[in-house]
Scaffold this motif. Structure first.
Motif, PDB file in Angstrom:
ATOM      1  N   GLU A 538       0.835  -1.192   0.000  1.00  0.00           N
ATOM      2  CA  GLU A 538       0.000   0.000   0.000  1.00  0.00           C
ATOM      3  C   GLU A 538       0.875   1.249   0.000  1.00  0.00           C
ATOM      4  O   GLU A 538       1.856   1.343   0.744  1.00  0.00           O
ATOM      5  N   GLU A 539       0.500   2.229  -0.823  1.00  0.00           N
ATOM      6  CA  GLU A 539       1.256   3.462  -0.880  1.00  0.00           C
ATOM      7  C   GLU A 539       1.159   4.233   0.432  1.00  0.00           C
ATOM      8  O   GLU A 539       2.112   4.910   0.841  1.00  0.00           O
ATOM      9  N   ASP A 540       0.011   4.148   1.083  1.00  0.00           N
ATOM     10  CA  ASP A 540      -0.152   4.856   2.351  1.00  0.00           C
ATOM     11  C   ASP A 540       0.812   4.331   3.406  1.00  0.00           C
ATOM     12  O   ASP A 540       1.382   5.107   4.194  1.00  0.00           O
ATOM     13  N   ASP A 541       1.006   3.017   3.430  1.00  0.00           N
ATOM     14  CA  ASP A 541       1.947   2.434   4.393  1.00  0.00           C
ATOM     15  C   ASP A 541       3.374   2.898   4.113  1.00  0.00           C
ATOM     16  O   ASP A 541       4.139   3.216   5.036  1.00  0.00           O
ATOM     17  N   ALA A 542       3.732   2.924   2.843  1.00  0.00           N
ATOM     18  CA  ALA A 542       5.077   3.370   2.478  1.00  0.00           C
ATOM     19  C   ALA A 542       5.283   4.833   2.844  1.00  0.00           C
ATOM     20  O   ALA A 542       6.350   5.232   3.346  1.00  0.00           O
ATOM     21  N   LEU A 543       4.241   5.678   2.598  1.00  0.00           N
ATOM     22  CA  LEU A 543       4.351   7.096   2.936  1.00  0.00           C
ATOM     23  C   LEU A 543       4.465   7.288   4.444  1.00  0.00           C
ATOM     24  O   LEU A 543       5.269   8.100   4.929  1.00  0.00           O
ATOM     25  N   TYR A 544       3.679   6.549   5.207  1.00  0.00           N
ATOM     26  CA  TYR A 544       3.748   6.658   6.669  1.00  0.00           C
ATOM     27  C   TYR A 544       5.129   6.233   7.174  1.00  0.00           C
ATOM     28  O   TYR A 544       5.697   6.878   8.068  1.00  0.00           O
ATOM     29  N   GLU A 545       5.641   5.158   6.609  1.00  0.00           N
ATOM     30  CA  GLU A 545       6.972   4.686   7.018  1.00  0.00           C
ATOM     31  C   GLU A 545       8.028   5.745   6.734  1.00  0.00           C
ATOM     32  O   GLU A 545       8.920   5.999   7.555  1.00  0.00           O
ATOM     33  N   LYS A 546       7.913   6.405   5.590  1.00  0.00           N
ATOM     34  CA  LYS A 546       8.887   7.428   5.221  1.00  0.00           C
ATOM     35  C   LYS A 546       8.805   8.631   6.157  1.00  0.00           C
ATOM     36  O   LYS A 546       9.827   9.115   6.666  1.00  0.00           O
ATOM     37  N   LEU A 547       7.596   9.124   6.403  1.00  0.00           N
ATOM     38  CA  LEU A 547       7.440  10.309   7.239  1.00  0.00           C
ATOM     39  C   LEU A 547       7.830  10.045   8.690  1.00  0.00           C
ATOM     40  O   LEU A 547       8.489  10.867   9.337  1.00  0.00           O
ATOM     41  N   SER A 548       7.420   8.901   9.212  1.00  0.00           N
ATOM     42  CA  SER A 548       7.789   8.578  10.598  1.00  0.00           C
ATOM     43  C   SER A 548       9.290   8.387  10.737  1.00  0.00           C
ATOM     44  O   SER A 548       9.884   8.761  11.759  1.00  0.00           O
ATOM     45  N   GLY A 549       9.911   7.823   9.702  1.00  0.00           N
ATOM     46  CA  GLY A 549      11.367   7.660   9.743  1.00  0.00           C
ATOM     47  C   GLY A 549      12.086   8.991   9.737  1.00  0.00           C
ATOM     48  O   GLY A 549      13.067   9.194  10.472  1.00  0.00           O
ATOM     49  N   GLU A 550      11.613   9.952   8.923  1.00  0.00           N
ATOM     50  CA  GLU A 550      12.229  11.272   8.888  1.00  0.00           C
ATOM     51  C   GLU A 550      12.070  11.992  10.215  1.00  0.00           C
ATOM     52  O   GLU A 550      12.993  12.664  10.693  1.00  0.00           O
ATOM     53  N   GLN A 551      10.891  11.873  10.820  1.00  0.00           N
ATOM     54  CA  GLN A 551      10.662  12.510  12.112  1.00  0.00           C
ATOM     55  C   GLN A 551      11.567  11.912  13.190  1.00  0.00           C
ATOM     56  O   GLN A 551      12.134  12.636  14.022  1.00  0.00           O
ATOM     57  N   TRP A 552      11.722  10.602  13.166  1.00  0.00           N
ATOM     58  CA  TRP A 552      12.583   9.946  14.157  1.00  0.00           C
ATOM     59  C   TRP A 552      14.044  10.353  13.975  1.00  0.00           C
ATOM     60  O   TRP A 552      14.763  10.565  14.949  1.00  0.00           O
ATOM     61  N   ARG A 553      14.496  10.500  12.720  1.00  0.00           N
ATOM     62  CA  ARG A 553      15.880  10.918  12.477  1.00  0.00           C
ATOM     63  C   ARG A 553      16.111  12.325  13.032  1.00  0.00           C
ATOM     64  O   ARG A 553      17.177  12.607  13.594  1.00  0.00           O
ATOM     65  N   LEU A 554      15.117  13.210  12.875  1.00  0.00           N
ATOM     66  CA  LEU A 554      15.270  14.561  13.416  1.00  0.00           C
ATOM     67  C   LEU A 554      15.361  14.534  14.939  1.00  0.00           C
ATOM     68  O   LEU A 554      16.175  15.250  15.538  1.00  0.00           O
ATOM     69  N   GLU A 555      14.546  13.717  15.573  1.00  0.00           N
ATOM     70  CA  GLU A 555      14.593  13.637  17.026  1.00  0.00           C
ATOM     71  C   GLU A 555      15.931  13.077  17.504  1.00  0.00           C
ATOM     72  O   GLU A 555      16.493  13.541  18.505  1.00  0.00           O
TER      73      GLU A 555
END
Length: 672
Positions: A538-555
Motif C-alpha cells: 500500500e502506498e499509504d503504508d510506504a508514505l507513513y513509514e517514510k514520514l515517521s522515519g524522517e521525524q525519528w531521524r530529526l529527534e
C-alpha cells in the motif's frame, strides 16, 4: 627412566658442581689460575670415577662410542677451559643419544589395554625423557659452562651480550678465556654451536637450550654464517663456504621453530644499542660499555627482523616480544608508541614500501581484536598509534591499506544490492567489529586530522542511520555510534559540521546513505545487520513509514546536538537555518512576480519539467526547513541554542527580519 640416565647425570654433576663452589672463592680472590686448576681437577676426577667405579661402566661405554665419531674431540689439549668444554659436550651428547634411543623404544612399545589403564592403581607410564627439577638444574649448569667457556669467548667484539655484562663469574671468564687469540676459534665456535643444535633436537633438552641460551646460539650462527672474512681474517679463514652455508640454513630453520616473540627479542638485542649520529666523544665511555654491534650484524638483524615482521602474525610477535610481561604502567605506554613507530617505518631491507605495508597493515588492524584485558589494552594502543602515525606520515598507504579496509563494512552498506540474494548484505559481526574499531581509532586515539575527518565524513550518514536504529532497539552499538558522531561534530571545521548536519537532517542532497531497499535489522548478539527491506503493498503504508522515519531521524539528531556540551555548533546550526529562512523574502517576491509564459518550442522536455516543478521543489525545501526549526525549538533548550551574546544578537536581528517580511507579506495580501 632407566638407571643409565641418572648415572650420566651423576657424571655431569661430578664435572660441574665443584666448579660452582670454587668459582665464588676465586672470584673474590681474583685468582684466575686457581679456576683453571679446578677445571683440570674436575676433569681428572671424572676420568678416575669413570674408570674405577662399576656404576659408571655403562656411562663409560656410551661415552667412548660418542668419542669415536667426535672428530672435534682432542683429549690432550693444553687449553684447560676448552678441555673442560669438550668433556661437557661428550657427556651431553651421551645423554642425548641415550634418551633418543630410549624414547624410540618407548614409542614402539604397545600401550597397556584401555581396561587396565582405567584401574585406580594404574597410572600412564612416563616417557624416558622426563627429567626431575634437580636433573634439569644439573643440565642447566652444564649448558651454562659450555656457553660461557666454549661459545661466548669466541664471538667477535660486539656480537651478542658479552660475558662481562652478565655476572661477576662471567666477567672473570671473559678475562680468563681469550678467544680471539686462539687460532682455532672459529672451529671451536662451530663445534659448540653444532652440538647445541644437535642437543636441541630432543624436546626436553631444547627447552633448556633455547629458554636460556637462544641469544647466544643466534649470535654464533650469525657470526659463522655471515661475518665478512675480511673483518676477522684469522678467525674465519678455517671455515669452508659449505660450512658457512650450513650455518645460514640452520639459522633460518631455527627462526621458524622457536616461539617468534623470543626470536624477535633476541634479534633486537643482537642489533645492539642505537647510536646517535654525529655523537661527540663525551658519551663514548658509556657507549663503549654497551659495545655497539658491527655494521654487518646490524644489517643482518634488520633483514631478519623484517622477514619475521612480514610473516603471518609477525606484527603480533613483535608486539609480544617487546611488551610481554608488562604491567600497563606509563613505561609500557611509551613502549607501545615505540613499537607503533617501528611498525610504520618501512625497513631499508624491504623490497618495496608497497609490499611491506600490504603485509603489515592488515596485521596492525588485527591487533584491535584481542580479548584479554591487559593484552587488549596494549595491542589496541599500538594499533591506534600506528594508524595515526601512518595517517600523518604515509597518507596514501594509510588510506589504501588501513582506512579503506577498516571502513569497508560501512561503505558496503551504501552499495549493497539484491543480486546475490543474501540473507544479510553486511553481517552483524562485521558491523560490530567495524564500529568498535572506528571508536578505538577515532575517539580513543583522539588525534584529529584532515585525513581522518574526511574518511569519517564519507560514512557519517550510514553511522547516523545505524545510530537511529539503535535508539529504537536495545543494542550495544548505540554508545560507540553516538561517541563517534559527537567526535566528528566536535572536531570538524564549522562549515563541514554544518554541512553534515544539513545532510543528516534531510535538508541537503541524500548521499552515502544506506542502499535503497535495505535497512538495519536486529542481530542475534545485540548488534545490527544490513538486510533487505520488505516492500509495502500500500502506498499509504510506504508514505507513513517514510514520514515517521524522517521525524525519528530529526529527534535523534536533536539528541546528539543536546549532548554537545560547551559547544557553539547547535546555535550556529540554528542561526544558519534562520538565515536561510530570512532570505526567503527576496525569493518570495520573485515568486509573486508575473513570469512570462514559457516558450516550450525552444526547450527540451526535461527543461520544461524542471521549470514546472521548480516552485513545488522550493516549497518542499521550505517546509522541510520549517520542520527542522520546529523540532529544534521543541527539543533543545534555549541555553543550548543561544550560548553566546553574539548568537543572541544574531537571533534578534534575524527574528526582526523575518517578522518584517511576514508583516510586509500580510499587508500586500490585504491590499490585493
Amino acid at each position: 627412566m632407566t638407571p643409565i640416565t641418572p648415572a650420566i647425570l651423576s657424571a655431569i654433576h661430578i664435572l660441574t658442581k665443584p666448579l660452582g663452589e670454587a668459582s665464588a672463592h676465586d672470584a673474590q680472590s681474583s685468582h684466575q689460575e686457581a679456576l683453571l686448576a679446578v677445571l683440570r681437577a674436575n676433569r681428572a676426577l671424572l676420568h678416575e670415577r669413570l674408570q674405577s667405579e662399576s656404576s659408571f661402566e655403562e656411562v663409560r661405554r656410551l661415552r667412548e662410542e660418542v668419542m669415536v665419531v667426535a672428530d672435534w674431540f682432542g683429549g690432550d689439549t693444553e687449553d684447560s677451559a676448552w678441555g673442560f668444554v669438550q668433556e661437557c659436550l661428550l657427556l651431553l651428547l651421551t645423554l642425548s643419544r641415550h634418551l633418543s634411543a630410549e624414547l624410540k623404544l618407548f614409542q614402539q612399545t604397545p600401550a597397556p589395554s584401555a581396561a587396565r589403564q582405567r584401574t585406580p592403581e594404574m597410572a600412564p607410564p612416563l616417557p624416558p625423557d622426563v627429567l626431575s627439577v634437580a636433573q634439569q638444574q644439573t643440565l642447566g649448569a652444564a649448558l651454562q659452562f659450555v656457553v660461557s667457556l666454549g661459545l661466548c669467548p669466541y664471538l667477535a667484539t660486539g656480537v651478542g651480550v658479552s660475558l662481562g655484562r652478565r655476572s661477576a663469574f662471567g666477567a672473570m671468564v671473559d678475562k680468563l678465556v681469550r678467544g680471539g687469540a686462539v687460532p682455532a676459534a672459529g672451529r671451536r665456535l662451530l663445534t659448540t654451536t653444532n652440538i647445541l643444535l644437535q642437543l636441541a633436537e630432543l624436546s626436553c633438552l631444547a627447552t633448556l637450550v633455547f629458554t636460556r641460551h637462544l641469544g647466544d646460539v643466534l649470535a654464533a650462527l650469525c657470526q659463522l654464517g655471515y661475518q665478512p672474512r675480511r673483518a676477522e681474517e684469522g678467525k674465519m679463514q678455517e671455515l669452508s663456504a659449505e660450512e658457512c652455508q650450513t650455518c645460514r640454513e640452520a639459522l633460518k630453520s631455527l627462526q621458524g621453530k622457536v616461539y617468534q616473540p623470543m626470536i624477535i627479542k633476541e634479534l633486537l638485542i643482537l642489533q645492539g644499542p642505537k647510536q646517535s649520529a654525529g655523537g661527540s666523544s663525551r658519551g663514548s665511555s658509556s657507549r663503549a660499555v654497551l659495545r655497539s654491534a658491527p655494521t654487518w650484524l646490524k644489517r643482518l638483524c634488520g633483514q631478519l627482523l623484517s622477514e619475521r615482521l612480514m610473516q603471518p602474525n609477525g606484527v603480533q610477535a613483535v608486539v609480544r616480544a617487546i611488551l610481554e610481561g608488562g604491567t600497563g604502567d606509563d613505561s609500557d605506554w611509551r613502549k607501545c608508541d615505540c613499537v607503533a613507530r617501528i611498525l610504520v617505518t618501512c625497513p631499508q631491507q624491504s623490497a618495496s614500501a608497497d609490499t611491506y605495508y600490504r603485509h603489515v597493515c592488515h596485521q596492525i588492524l588485527d591487533l584491535l581484536h584481542f580479548k584479554d584485558q591487559l593484552t587488549a589494552q596494549q595491542h589496541q594502543r599500538v594499533a591506534t598509534r600506528a594508524v595515526l602515525f601512518m595517517v600523518q606520515e604515509k597518507p596514501s598507504f594509510a588510506q589504501q591499506y588501513l582506512l579503506t579496509p577498516l571502513l569497508g563494512p560501512l561503505h558496503r552498506c551504501t552499495t549493497a544490492s539484491n543480486e546475490g540474494h543474501l540473507q544479510a548484505a553486511v553481517e552483524e559481526w562485521e558491523l560490530t567489529r567495524c564500529v568498535n574499531d572506528v571508536f578505538k581509532i577515532w575517539v580513543v586515539g583522539n588525534s584529529p586530522s584532515a585525513s581522518l575527518l574526511e574518511a569519517l565524513e564519507q560514512v557519517l550518514p550510514v553511522l547516523f542511520t545505524l545510530f537511529c536504529f539503535t535508539k529504537q532497539n536495545v543494542s550495544h552499538l548505540r554508545a560507540p555510534c553516538q561517541e563517534v558522531l559527537l567526535w566528528y561534530l566536535s572536531h570538524a571545521e564549522t562549515s563541514a559540521a554544518l554541512s553534515a548536519l544539513r545532510q543528516l537532517s534531510g535538508l541537503q542532497g541524500q548521499k552515502n546513505e544506506v542502499a535503497a531497499d535495505f535497512h538495519f535489522a536486529p542481530g542475534s548478539d545485540g548488534g545490527a545487520r544490513l538486510s533487505s527491506r520488505e516492500t509495502f503493498s500500500e502506498e499509504d503504508d510506504a508514505l507513513y513509514e517514510k514520514l515517521s522515519g524522517e521525524q525519528w531521524r530529526l529527534e535523534c539528531l536533536m539528541q546528539l546536538l543536546s549532548e554537545l556540551k560547551d559547544c557553539d555548533l547547535p546555535g550556529d546550526f540554528f542561526l544558519d537555518l534562520l538565515q536561510e529562512m530570512a532570505g526567503w523574502s527576496a525569493a518570495a517576491d520573485g515568486d509573486k512576480e508575473d513570469e512570462p509564459e514559457l516558450d516550450v518550442s525552444t526547450m527540451t522536455l526535461v527543461e520544461v519539467e524542471q521549470r514546472l516543478l521548480a516552485p513545488s521543489a522550493r516549497q518542499g525545501q521550505r517546509l522541510a526547513l520549517l520542520q527542522v526549526l520546529a523540532v529544534m525549538v521543541d527539543c533543545l533548550q534555549h541555553t543550548v541554542l543561544l550560548r553566546k551574546t553574539s548568537q543572541v544578537s544574531a537571533f534578534l536581528y534575524l527574528s526582526l527580519t523575518i517578522c518584517c517580511f511576514i508583516k510586509h507579506s500580510t499587508f500586500v495580501m490585504i491590499h490585493n
